[in-house]
Scaffold this active site. Sequence first.
Site, PDB file in Angstrom:
ATOM      1  N   HIS A 266      -6.714   9.938 -14.572  1.00  0.00           N
ATOM      2  CA  HIS A 266      -7.666  10.132 -13.477  1.00  0.00           C
ATOM      3  C   HIS A 266      -7.020  10.087 -12.096  1.00  0.00           C
ATOM      4  CE1 HIS A 266     -11.575   9.019 -15.835  1.00  0.00           C
ATOM      5  NE2 HIS A 266     -10.781   9.859 -16.502  1.00  0.00           N
TER       6      HIS A 266
ATOM      7  N   ASP B 245      12.727  -6.393  -9.191  1.00  0.00           N
ATOM      8  CA  ASP B 245      13.385  -7.467  -8.460  1.00  0.00           C
ATOM      9  C   ASP B 245      13.771  -8.525  -9.491  1.00  0.00           C
ATOM     10  OD1 ASP B 245      11.096  -8.962  -9.040  1.00  0.00           O
ATOM     11  OD2 ASP B 245      10.591  -9.355  -6.944  1.00  0.00           O
TER      12      ASP B 245
ATOM     13  N   ARG C  45     -12.170  17.425 -11.530  1.00  0.00           N
ATOM     14  CA  ARG C  45     -12.747  16.648 -10.425  1.00  0.00           C
ATOM     15  C   ARG C  45     -11.770  15.600  -9.906  1.00  0.00           C
ATOM     16  NH1 ARG C  45     -14.876  14.078 -15.013  1.00  0.00           N
ATOM     17  NH2 ARG C  45     -14.940  11.803 -14.880  1.00  0.00           N
TER      18      ARG C  45
ATOM     19  N   ARG D 151       6.317 -11.898 -14.664  1.00  0.00           N
ATOM     20  CA  ARG D 151       5.974 -13.306 -14.905  1.00  0.00           C
ATOM     21  C   ARG D 151       4.561 -13.477 -15.450  1.00  0.00           C
ATOM     22  NH1 ARG D 151       8.757 -15.132  -9.263  1.00  0.00           N
ATOM     23  NH2 ARG D 151      10.898 -15.182 -10.036  1.00  0.00           N
TER      24      ARG D 151
END
Length: 144
Positions: free
Chosen positions: A97, A7, A131, A108
């Site tokens: 992970h 944005d 896992r 910002r």
Amino acid sequence: MIAIGSDHGGFELKEHIKKYLTEKGIEIKDFGTHSEQSVDYPDCARPVCEAVLKEECERGILICGTGIGISMAANKFKGIRAALCTNVFSAKMAKEHNNANIICLGGRVTGRELAFMIVDAFMDAEFQGGRHAERIKKIHEIEA
């Protein structure tokens, strides 16, 4: 190819990251915004998420003022695992992970050099599976 979008609050950092990645030989697809004129971050998240979900781009980078709003919007898309990353370790772990397919940054609140290191950590990391794959499966079950 990497999808990137922001944005108005993330526009300046997006431009720096685009240049940085392009100079490294990484192909970028910029989904805007293309100025600092005010726009809504959910509208900016949509095309990046869709490009990642359609596998037009392998990963994505989204940027708003803090990274918070755009990460919330991105995570509403089924199949997107967007991680707000404020440091290198989090970016690495987000991919290794959590198999994040998008990282979010705050234009910002994140300095340019730190942003480059975060992006590098995300780009260099690979999902470890094992896992962790079972945990990702559970996330998909929640989405369903």
